[in-house]
Scaffold this motif. Structure first.
Motif, short mmCIF file in Angstrom:
data_model
loop_
_atom_site.label_atom_id
_atom_site.label_comp_id
_atom_site.label_asym_id
_atom_site.label_seq_id
_atom_site.Cartn_x
_atom_site.Cartn_y
_atom_site.Cartn_z
N HIS A 138 3.13 10.32 -9.58
CA HIS A 138 2.38 10.55 -10.81
C HIS A 138 1.74 11.93 -10.82
O HIS A 138 1.79 12.65 -11.83
CB HIS A 138 1.32 9.46 -10.97
CG HIS A 138 0.53 9.57 -12.26
ND1 HIS A 138 1.10 9.32 -13.48
CD2 HIS A 138 -0.76 9.92 -12.49
CE1 HIS A 138 0.19 9.50 -14.43
NE2 HIS A 138 -0.93 9.87 -13.85
N ARG A 139 1.14 12.31 -9.70
CA ARG A 139 0.53 13.64 -9.62
C ARG A 139 1.59 14.74 -9.72
O ARG A 139 1.37 15.77 -10.37
CB ARG A 139 -0.25 13.79 -8.30
CG ARG A 139 -1.57 13.01 -8.28
CD ARG A 139 -2.43 13.46 -7.12
NE ARG A 139 -1.82 13.12 -5.83
CZ ARG A 139 -2.08 12.01 -5.17
NH1 ARG A 139 -2.93 11.12 -5.66
NH2 ARG A 139 -1.50 11.78 -4.00
N ALA A 140 2.75 14.51 -9.10
CA ALA A 140 3.82 15.51 -9.16
C ALA A 140 4.34 15.68 -10.59
O ALA A 140 4.57 16.81 -11.05
CB ALA A 140 4.96 15.11 -8.23
N VAL A 141 4.49 14.59 -11.29
CA VAL A 141 4.96 14.65 -12.68
C VAL A 141 3.95 15.39 -13.56
O VAL A 141 4.32 16.26 -14.36
CB VAL A 141 5.20 13.23 -13.23
CG1 VAL A 141 5.45 13.27 -14.73
CG2 VAL A 141 6.38 12.59 -12.53
N GLU A 142 2.68 15.05 -13.44
CA GLU A 142 1.65 15.72 -14.24
C GLU A 142 1.62 17.21 -13.97
O GLU A 142 1.50 18.03 -14.89
CB GLU A 142 0.28 15.10 -13.94
CG GLU A 142 0.06 13.74 -14.59
CD GLU A 142 -1.37 13.27 -14.43
OE1 GLU A 142 -2.04 13.74 -13.49
OE2 GLU A 142 -1.81 12.46 -15.24
N LYS A 143 1.72 17.59 -12.70
CA LYS A 143 1.67 19.01 -12.33
C LYS A 143 2.86 19.77 -12.90
O LYS A 143 2.71 20.85 -13.48
CB LYS A 143 1.66 19.13 -10.80
CG LYS A 143 1.56 20.57 -10.31
CD LYS A 143 1.52 20.61 -8.79
CE LYS A 143 1.46 22.04 -8.27
NZ LYS A 143 1.43 22.09 -6.78
N GLU A 144 4.07 19.19 -12.77
CA GLU A 144 5.26 19.86 -13.25
C GLU A 144 5.28 19.96 -14.77
O GLU A 144 5.61 21.01 -15.33
CB GLU A 144 6.51 19.11 -12.76
CG GLU A 144 6.77 19.21 -11.27
CD GLU A 144 7.15 20.62 -10.85
OE1 GLU A 144 7.78 21.32 -11.66
OE2 GLU A 144 6.82 21.00 -9.72
N GLU A 204 0.83 -1.20 0.00
CA GLU A 204 0.00 0.00 0.00
C GLU A 204 0.87 1.26 0.00
O GLU A 204 0.54 2.26 -0.63
CB GLU A 204 -0.93 0.00 1.22
CG GLU A 204 -2.03 -1.05 1.17
CD GLU A 204 -2.98 -0.81 0.01
OE1 GLU A 204 -3.13 0.35 -0.42
OE2 GLU A 204 -3.58 -1.79 -0.47
N HIS A 205 1.98 1.20 0.72
CA HIS A 205 2.89 2.34 0.73
C HIS A 205 3.48 2.56 -0.66
O HIS A 205 3.62 3.72 -1.10
CB HIS A 205 4.01 2.08 1.74
CG HIS A 205 5.04 3.18 1.79
ND1 HIS A 205 4.78 4.43 2.31
CD2 HIS A 205 6.34 3.22 1.34
CE1 HIS A 205 5.85 5.19 2.20
NE2 HIS A 205 6.82 4.47 1.61
N TYR A 206 3.79 1.48 -1.34
CA TYR A 206 4.32 1.58 -2.70
C TYR A 206 3.28 2.19 -3.64
O TYR A 206 3.61 3.08 -4.45
CB TYR A 206 4.73 0.19 -3.19
CG TYR A 206 5.17 0.14 -4.63
CD1 TYR A 206 6.42 0.63 -5.01
CD2 TYR A 206 4.35 -0.40 -5.61
CE1 TYR A 206 6.84 0.59 -6.33
CE2 TYR A 206 4.75 -0.44 -6.93
CZ TYR A 206 6.00 0.05 -7.28
OH TYR A 206 6.40 0.01 -8.59
N LYS A 207 2.04 1.77 -3.54
CA LYS A 207 0.97 2.33 -4.37
C LYS A 207 0.79 3.82 -4.10
O LYS A 207 0.59 4.61 -5.01
CB LYS A 207 -0.34 1.58 -4.12
CG LYS A 207 -0.37 0.18 -4.71
CD LYS A 207 -1.59 -0.60 -4.25
CE LYS A 207 -2.88 0.08 -4.62
NZ LYS A 207 -4.08 -0.70 -4.20
N LYS A 208 0.85 4.19 -2.82
CA LYS A 208 0.69 5.59 -2.46
C LYS A 208 1.83 6.43 -3.04
O LYS A 208 1.62 7.54 -3.55
CB LYS A 208 0.65 5.73 -0.94
CG LYS A 208 0.45 7.16 -0.47
CD LYS A 208 0.40 7.22 1.05
CE LYS A 208 0.24 8.67 1.53
NZ LYS A 208 0.21 8.73 3.02
N THR A 209 3.04 5.90 -2.98
CA THR A 209 4.20 6.61 -3.53
C THR A 209 4.07 6.80 -5.03
O THR A 209 4.37 7.88 -5.57
CB THR A 209 5.50 5.84 -3.22
OG1 THR A 209 5.61 5.67 -1.81
CG2 THR A 209 6.72 6.60 -3.73
N ILE A 210 3.61 5.76 -5.71
CA ILE A 210 3.41 5.84 -7.17
C ILE A 210 2.38 6.91 -7.51
O ILE A 210 2.57 7.72 -8.43
CB ILE A 210 2.97 4.47 -7.73
CG1 ILE A 210 4.12 3.46 -7.64
CG2 ILE A 210 2.51 4.61 -9.18
CD1 ILE A 210 5.31 3.81 -8.48
#
Length: 351
Positions: free
Chosen positions: A63-69, A53-59
């Motif tokens: 992903h949101r950070a990449v899209e935003k940048e 679950e921690h891995y999924k949360k990190t992904i």
């Protein structure tokens, strides 16, 4: 009887299941190993669930950070291209800052940078004619290289032997061959025999068969071989995916006109970097000819038919009409400077 509950479960889940299956002959219960395996899987599920679950949360966060940048960078690039207030130097500085921003994003655990740093160390060492880092890499990945039937380590050992012969350290070369090359004899005997013959021919030989083994390009071959083994090991393509995708798109645009000096700036192949990518590609197959107006860059068809000027140049009706409205019915050829009346042009065209 009281049941002790586990820290990560309840008493009902932690209690062993009641065996309702009748006992088999001899007083033993059937499938005891299966029951133990089921209980073990229940316990392991609790330990695996948290890191998963921690891995999924990190992904999701990455992903949101990449899209935003990326959205922000694309917006800034569009602002620079549309704005007329930016000087050339200001635009370059602004784009440079955007590149630095993307590089910073790349370092935020979005790629396995350590893997590529290790590969760069090996490549740099081979370019400096050192095999130790490459041999250490082979040792770390020995099982996977063996599974893929790689002979990269053998080629490194051959090159190290050649360098000993080049330095006229024949006794060390023989000792080295017994220790590191002999185990490869069962599968690479012909190559071993060829290399061992260099003890007699020396590095200054004029025999082309053995002279090639002492040429500097052998190190370039090892660099290329390492890149292939590295990409194969990690399931990557030798050619960057970005280049592959760009070439797929450029193959549909690649025409002889793209390499002429008067190629329109809107064509990606007007840029030298894209031309280099498209140079090995075949020209796109055009089943029907298409005319594009030099002025508006729009397609000329039945809705926007072409018209011919007295000097033979062809432009779209839409472009000529707009030019005539701005210049009181006058039309100026943008290539030769010829001036004519739009009314005369229409009569000449209709007739």
């Amino acid at each position: 009887m009281e049941m002790d509950s586990l820290p990560n479960g309840n008493s009902a889940a932690a209690s062993p299941p009641q065996n309702t299956t009748p006992a088999a002959a001899g007083g033993t219960t059937p499938f005891p190993k299966l029951t133990q395996l089921t209980e073990a899987l229940k316990l392991e599920h609790q330990f695996l669930r948290v890191p998963f679950e921690h891995y999924k949360k990190t992904i999701r966060t990455n992903h949101r950070a990449v899209e935003k940048e990326i959205t922000s960078v694309i917006s800034n690039v569009a602002d620079v291209s549309d704005s007329e207030n930016f000087s050339k130097d200001d635009a370059v500085n602004h784009l440079t800052s955007l590149v630095s921003r993307l590089q910073g994003l790349k370092r935020k655990d979005l790629v396995d940078i350590e893997v590529f740093q290790e590969a760069k160390k090996v490549i740099d060492a081979l370019q400096n004619k050192e095999v130790a880092p490459a041999l250490a890499w082979c040792s770390d990945n020995k099982s996977r290289l063996k599974k893929s039937k790689s002979k990269f380590e053998f080629q490194l050992r051959l090159q190290e032997f050649i360098e000993l012969v080049r330095g006229e350290n024949n006794l060390r070369a023989i000792t080295y061959a017994r220790k590191y090359l002999a185990p490869w004899g069962a599968t690479h005997m012909k190559e071993l025999q060829r290399v061992m013959a260099t003890l007699a021919f020396k590095s200054n030989t004029e025999c082309t068969t053995y002279k090639a083994l002492f040429e500097p390009k052998q190190w370039d071959f090892l660099v290329d071989q390492f890149k292939q083994e590295f990409c194969k090991l990690y399931g990557m393509t030798l050619e960057p995916l970005l280049n592959i995708y760009l070439q797929a798109g450029l193959s549909a645009l690649n025409t002889p006109y793209c390499y002429e000096d008067d190629c329109t700036k809107e064509d990606p192949l007007s840029q030298e970097s894209f031309r280099k990518l498209a140079s090995p590609l075949p020209y796109s197959k055009q089943h029907h000819s298409k005319l594009v107006c030099y002025i508006t860059k729009e397609l000329m068809d039945t809705e926007n038919p072409p018209q011919v000027l007295p000097n033979g140049y062809v432009y779209s009706t839409k472009a000529l009409e707009e030019m005539a409205k701005k210049n009181n019915g006058k039309i100026t050829c943008p290539r030769t400077g010829l001036v004519c009346n739009y009314s005369d042009l229409v009569k000449a065209y209709i007739s």
